[in-house]
Design a protein around this motif. Structure first.
Motif, PDB file in Angstrom:
ATOM      1  N   VAL A 175      43.529  43.493  36.324  1.00 52.89           N
ATOM      2  CA  VAL A 175      43.531  42.247  35.559  1.00 52.89           C
ATOM      3  C   VAL A 175      44.475  41.222  36.179  1.00 52.89           C
ATOM      4  CG1 VAL A 175      42.968  43.472  33.434  1.00 52.89           C
ATOM      5  CG2 VAL A 175      45.371  42.979  33.968  1.00 52.89           C
ATOM      6  N   TYR A 176      44.958  41.488  37.385  1.00 54.37           N
ATOM      7  CA  TYR A 176      45.963  40.621  38.001  1.00 54.37           C
ATOM      8  C   TYR A 176      45.408  39.799  39.156  1.00 54.37           C
ATOM      9  CZ  TYR A 176      49.581  43.112  35.395  1.00 54.37           C
ATOM     10  OH  TYR A 176      50.346  43.632  34.384  1.00 54.37           O
ATOM     11  N   LEU A 177      45.850  38.545  39.209  1.00 51.23           N
ATOM     12  CA  LEU A 177      45.664  37.689  40.366  1.00 51.23           C
ATOM     13  C   LEU A 177      46.992  37.604  41.093  1.00 51.23           C
ATOM     14  CD1 LEU A 177      43.830  34.672  38.645  1.00 51.23           C
ATOM     15  CD2 LEU A 177      42.782  36.722  39.655  1.00 51.23           C
ATOM     16  N   THR A 178      46.970  37.749  42.418  1.00 50.53           N
ATOM     17  CA  THR A 178      48.174  37.573  43.217  1.00 50.53           C
ATOM     18  C   THR A 178      48.117  36.214  43.878  1.00 50.53           C
ATOM     19  OG1 THR A 178      48.390  39.947  43.617  1.00 50.53           O
ATOM     20  CG2 THR A 178      49.583  38.463  45.099  1.00 50.53           C
ATOM     21  N   LEU A 179      49.041  35.360  43.512  1.00 50.14           N
ATOM     22  CA  LEU A 179      49.053  33.993  44.008  1.00 50.14           C
ATOM     23  C   LEU A 179      49.839  33.902  45.311  1.00 50.14           C
ATOM     24  CD1 LEU A 179      49.748  32.102  40.650  1.00 50.14           C
ATOM     25  CD2 LEU A 179      47.552  32.868  41.588  1.00 50.14           C
ATOM     26  N   GLU A 180      49.698  32.761  45.967  1.00 47.40           N
ATOM     27  CA  GLU A 180      50.444  32.492  47.193  1.00 47.40           C
ATOM     28  C   GLU A 180      51.938  32.704  46.933  1.00 47.40           C
ATOM     29  OE1 GLU A 180      50.480  28.958  50.548  1.00 47.40           O
ATOM     30  OE2 GLU A 180      50.212  28.430  48.437  1.00 47.40           O
ATOM     31  N   GLY A 181      52.572  33.445  47.801  1.00 45.82           N
ATOM     32  CA  GLY A 181      53.984  33.745  47.614  1.00 45.82           C
ATOM     33  C   GLY A 181      54.234  35.053  46.902  1.00 45.82           C
ATOM     34  N   GLY A 182      53.169  35.703  46.429  1.00 48.13           N
ATOM     35  CA  GLY A 182      53.297  37.026  45.823  1.00 48.13           C
ATOM     36  C   GLY A 182      53.404  37.048  44.311  1.00 48.13           C
ATOM     37  N   LYS A 183      53.361  35.878  43.662  1.00 53.99           N
ATOM     38  CA  LYS A 183      53.431  35.843  42.201  1.00 53.99           C
ATOM     39  C   LYS A 183      52.181  36.468  41.603  1.00 53.99           C
ATOM     40  CE  LYS A 183      54.963  34.329  38.125  1.00 53.99           C
ATOM     41  NZ  LYS A 183      56.234  34.757  37.508  1.00 53.99           N
ATOM     42  N   ARG A 184      52.358  37.459  40.693  1.00 54.71           N
ATOM     43  CA  ARG A 184      51.226  38.112  40.040  1.00 54.71           C
ATOM     44  C   ARG A 184      51.086  37.586  38.614  1.00 54.71           C
ATOM     45  NH1 ARG A 184      51.750  43.555  39.145  1.00 54.71           N
ATOM     46  NH2 ARG A 184      49.591  44.140  39.554  1.00 54.71           N
ATOM     47  N   VAL A 185      49.862  37.249  38.243  1.00 57.19           N
ATOM     48  CA  VAL A 185      49.607  36.751  36.889  1.00 57.19           C
ATOM     49  C   VAL A 185      48.437  37.515  36.286  1.00 57.19           C
ATOM     50  CG1 VAL A 185      50.511  34.436  37.349  1.00 57.19           C
ATOM     51  CG2 VAL A 185      48.080  34.901  37.728  1.00 57.19           C
ATOM     52  N   HIS A 238      35.301  43.784  33.966  1.00 58.99           N
ATOM     53  CA  HIS A 238      35.912  45.032  34.423  1.00 58.99           C
ATOM     54  C   HIS A 238      37.186  44.787  35.228  1.00 58.99           C
ATOM     55  CE1 HIS A 238      32.133  46.899  33.262  1.00 58.99           C
ATOM     56  NE2 HIS A 238      31.475  46.126  34.096  1.00 58.99           N
ATOM     57  N   GLY A 239      37.630  43.544  35.287  1.00 58.54           N
ATOM     58  CA  GLY A 239      38.742  43.213  36.164  1.00 58.54           C
ATOM     59  C   GLY A 239      38.256  43.034  37.596  1.00 58.54           C
ATOM     60  N   TYR A 240      39.196  43.061  38.523  1.00 57.89           N
ATOM     61  CA  TYR A 240      38.907  42.746  39.925  1.00 57.89           C
ATOM     62  C   TYR A 240      39.018  43.964  40.825  1.00 57.89           C
ATOM     63  CZ  TYR A 240      39.526  37.968  38.260  1.00 57.89           C
ATOM     64  OH  TYR A 240      39.410  36.793  37.562  1.00 57.89           O
ATOM     65  N   ASN A 241      38.281  43.888  41.922  1.00 52.54           N
ATOM     66  CA  ASN A 241      38.399  44.893  42.988  1.00 52.54           C
ATOM     67  C   ASN A 241      38.125  46.288  42.457  1.00 52.54           C
ATOM     68  OD1 ASN A 241      38.810  45.490  45.675  1.00 52.54           O
ATOM     69  ND2 ASN A 241      40.847  44.585  45.756  1.00 52.54           N
ATOM     70  N   HIS A 242      37.114  46.400  41.618  1.00 54.83           N
ATOM     71  CA  HIS A 242      36.787  47.690  41.014  1.00 54.83           C
ATOM     72  C   HIS A 242      36.052  48.557  42.037  1.00 54.83           C
ATOM     73  CE1 HIS A 242      35.311  50.715  38.264  1.00 54.83           C
ATOM     74  NE2 HIS A 242      36.042  50.186  37.302  1.00 54.83           N
ATOM     75  N   PRO A 243      36.489  49.779  42.249  1.00 50.81           N
ATOM     76  CA  PRO A 243      35.884  50.608  43.308  1.00 50.81           C
ATOM     77  C   PRO A 243      34.391  50.852  43.118  1.00 50.81           C
ATOM     78  CG  PRO A 243      37.367  51.905  41.917  1.00 50.81           C
ATOM     79  CD  PRO A 243      37.609  50.474  41.591  1.00 50.81           C
ATOM     80  N   VAL A 244      33.939  51.009  41.890  1.00 49.79           N
ATOM     81  CA  VAL A 244      32.509  51.247  41.645  1.00 49.79           C
ATOM     82  C   VAL A 244      31.682  50.022  42.031  1.00 49.79           C
ATOM     83  CG1 VAL A 244      30.770  51.644  39.849  1.00 49.79           C
ATOM     84  CG2 VAL A 244      32.913  52.946  39.834  1.00 49.79           C
ATOM     85  N   LEU A 245      32.149  48.853  41.675  1.00 51.97           N
ATOM     86  CA  LEU A 245      31.408  47.633  41.990  1.00 51.97           C
ATOM     87  C   LEU A 245      31.513  47.302  43.469  1.00 51.97           C
ATOM     88  CD1 LEU A 245      32.237  45.432  38.866  1.00 51.97           C
ATOM     89  CD2 LEU A 245      30.520  47.224  39.169  1.00 51.97           C
ATOM     90  N   ASN A 246      32.679  47.543  44.055  1.00 44.57           N
ATOM     91  CA  ASN A 246      32.818  47.346  45.501  1.00 44.57           C
ATOM     92  C   ASN A 246      31.822  48.216  46.263  1.00 44.57           C
ATOM     93  OD1 ASN A 246      34.954  45.695  44.858  1.00 44.57           O
ATOM     94  ND2 ASN A 246      36.532  46.966  45.815  1.00 44.57           N
ATOM     95  N   LYS A 247      31.720  49.477  45.849  1.00 42.36           N
ATOM     96  CA  LYS A 247      30.821  50.412  46.537  1.00 42.36           C
ATOM     97  C   LYS A 247      29.371  49.989  46.405  1.00 42.36           C
ATOM     98  CE  LYS A 247      29.532  55.297  46.840  1.00 42.36           C
ATOM     99  NZ  LYS A 247      29.741  56.665  46.306  1.00 42.36           N
TER     100      LYS A 247
END
Length: 416
Positions: free
Chosen positions: A31-41, A53-62
């Motif tokens: 559920v996190y976005l990593t912004l420029e500079g490393g800030k996570r929101v 399902h949030g981001y970068n989910h292994p099932v959807l990536n596959k």
């Protein structure tokens, strides 16, 4: 703020240069976005309500990686492919049983365009070409293309600039603004007077989203559909924002068990991975239409269909009902008490949707700066501060969002 971006790239509902800061996202996971500079929101918006399902989910990536090894795209004119076939089977299985035909499009707005074209062509082929008008409730939003704009709220929507060139349609009282019986009476008056010129009614079921985030009694859907049947007007439900669990039911129409003649789907269809939408309809509508004069270049894109299949399977095999019920419970516990505060006009909760309507216009820049500093991404607009988080959000992560909303809602504009 990226200077090149600010000077050359047009962002949604913004000018160049953008008056508000745009935050550069370097990566996203869970559920996190990593912004420029490393800030996570924490993304409390699910990328405009799609990344359930949030981001970068292994099932959807596959799913995408596997399909990419076969083909990324092939034209749908004269050709077909298994991802589209499987997705069609799934959509027909999980939507009302009167819906038997699926037309794939690239985006939600185009899904609405196709639905409206279906209605017009249906009546034309039934030798009632005079039925060229649409009817809808006030306060709605259905997209940014011309047909979709013509059924968005004409007074308080974002498309007033184009009112001079848009076709004039019928707008009736919304059950989210007046009592349901009053709204139904207004609908019946217009249908009684003008049904011979009206092809279709279109509305968002149970909650009007971008037009104001207002909920209404689901029974309106059943009674409006009955009136449309009585006066020979087709019935479209726009579930682009509400579909795939967002309101606590798989589709918002299930709150009233209503069966539309045409159904529009999008956004969470692919779990937020790729752009894809669908317009579903009945044997009757498709049979009368015959050849539908529409054909997007990237219609039924195999990558998008493959990830949509994986996303729906992932959703249905998860405890999504209990997850959303839990999100709703937390949102109600945390946000409903805000109703007693002077700066708050209303609080509305439905499923994984939490809306706080303030008395005054929100200072967007100050609000977003505060949210980013506190590790949250939300996209407030007008007087509305709201969240539609991914269904995978934890209780603690959701509390970070609700705590920030509570803090902002109690501040006056002068003391932000």
């Amino acid at each position: 703020m990226n200077t090149f971006d600010n000077q050359h790239i047009w962002h949604p509902y913004a000018k160049i240069p953008n008056e508000l800061p745009t935050y550069l996202v370097e990566s996203a996971k869970g559920v996190y976005l990593t912004l420029e500079g490393g800030k996570r929101v924490i993304d409390g918006m699910s990328s405009w309500w799609s990344a359930i399902h949030g981001y970068n989910h292994p099932v959807l990536n596959k799913a995408i990686e596997t399909q990419l090894g076969k083909m990324s795209h092939v034209m749908f004119g004269g050709l077909t492919h298994q991802p589209a076939i499987e997705l069609t089977k799934t959509l027909l299985r999980i939507t009302p049983d009167n819906l038997t035909k699926v037309f794939f499009t690239d985006s939600g707005s185009v899904s609405v365009e196709v639905a409206l074209k279906m209605a017009l062509q249906y009546w034309h082929n039934k030798h009632q070409a005079n039925k060229q008008k649409f009817i809808t409730i006030r306060g709605g939003y259905h997209g940014d293309t011309f047909g979709a704009m013509s059924v968005c709220d004409p007074d308080n929507g974002m498309h007033h600039l184009f009112s001079g060139v848009l076709p004039q349609h019928f707008f009736v009282k919304s059950p989210s603004i007046v009592f349901m019986d009053e709204a139904l009476a207004d609908l019946e008056v217009v249908l009684k007077q003008s049904a011979n010129s009206i092809a279709v009614m279109i509305l968002e079921p149970v909650i009007q989203n971008a037009g104001g985030m207002r909920t209404y009694n689901p029974q309106y859907l059943l009674k409006a559909k009955a009136l449309c049947e009585q006066y020979h007007v087709l019935f479209i439900l726009d579930e682009i924002a509400t579909g795939f669990g967002r309101t606590g039911q798989l589709f918002a129409l299930e709150h009233a068990n209503v069966k539309p003649d045409i159904l529009c789907l999008g956004k969470a269809l692919t779990g937020g991975y790729m752009t894809l939408a669908a317009t579903l309809t009945t044997d009757d509508v498709s049979g009368v239409i015959g050849t539908l004069m529409h054909g997007p270049t990237f219609m039924a894109n195999p990558l998008a269909c493959a990830v949509a299949n994986a996303s729906i399977e992932l959703l249905l095999n998860s405890p999504w009902r209990s997850n959303i019920a839990n999100i709703e419970k937390i949102l109600k516990t945390e946000l409903l008490p805000l109703q007693k505060h002077a700066q708050v006009k209303d609080v509305r909760i439905l499923g994984a949707i939490g809306v706080v309507e303030l008395v005054d216009e929100i200072d967007i820049e100050k609000t977003q700066n505060y949210l980013i500093e506190n590790g949250i991404w939300l996209r407030p607009y007008g007087k509305l501060l709201y969240t539609m988080p991914p269904f995978t959000i934890t209780d603690d992560e959701l509390s970070v969002i609700t705590n920030a909303i509570k803090t902002i809602s109690k501040l006056t504009p002068l003391h932000f």
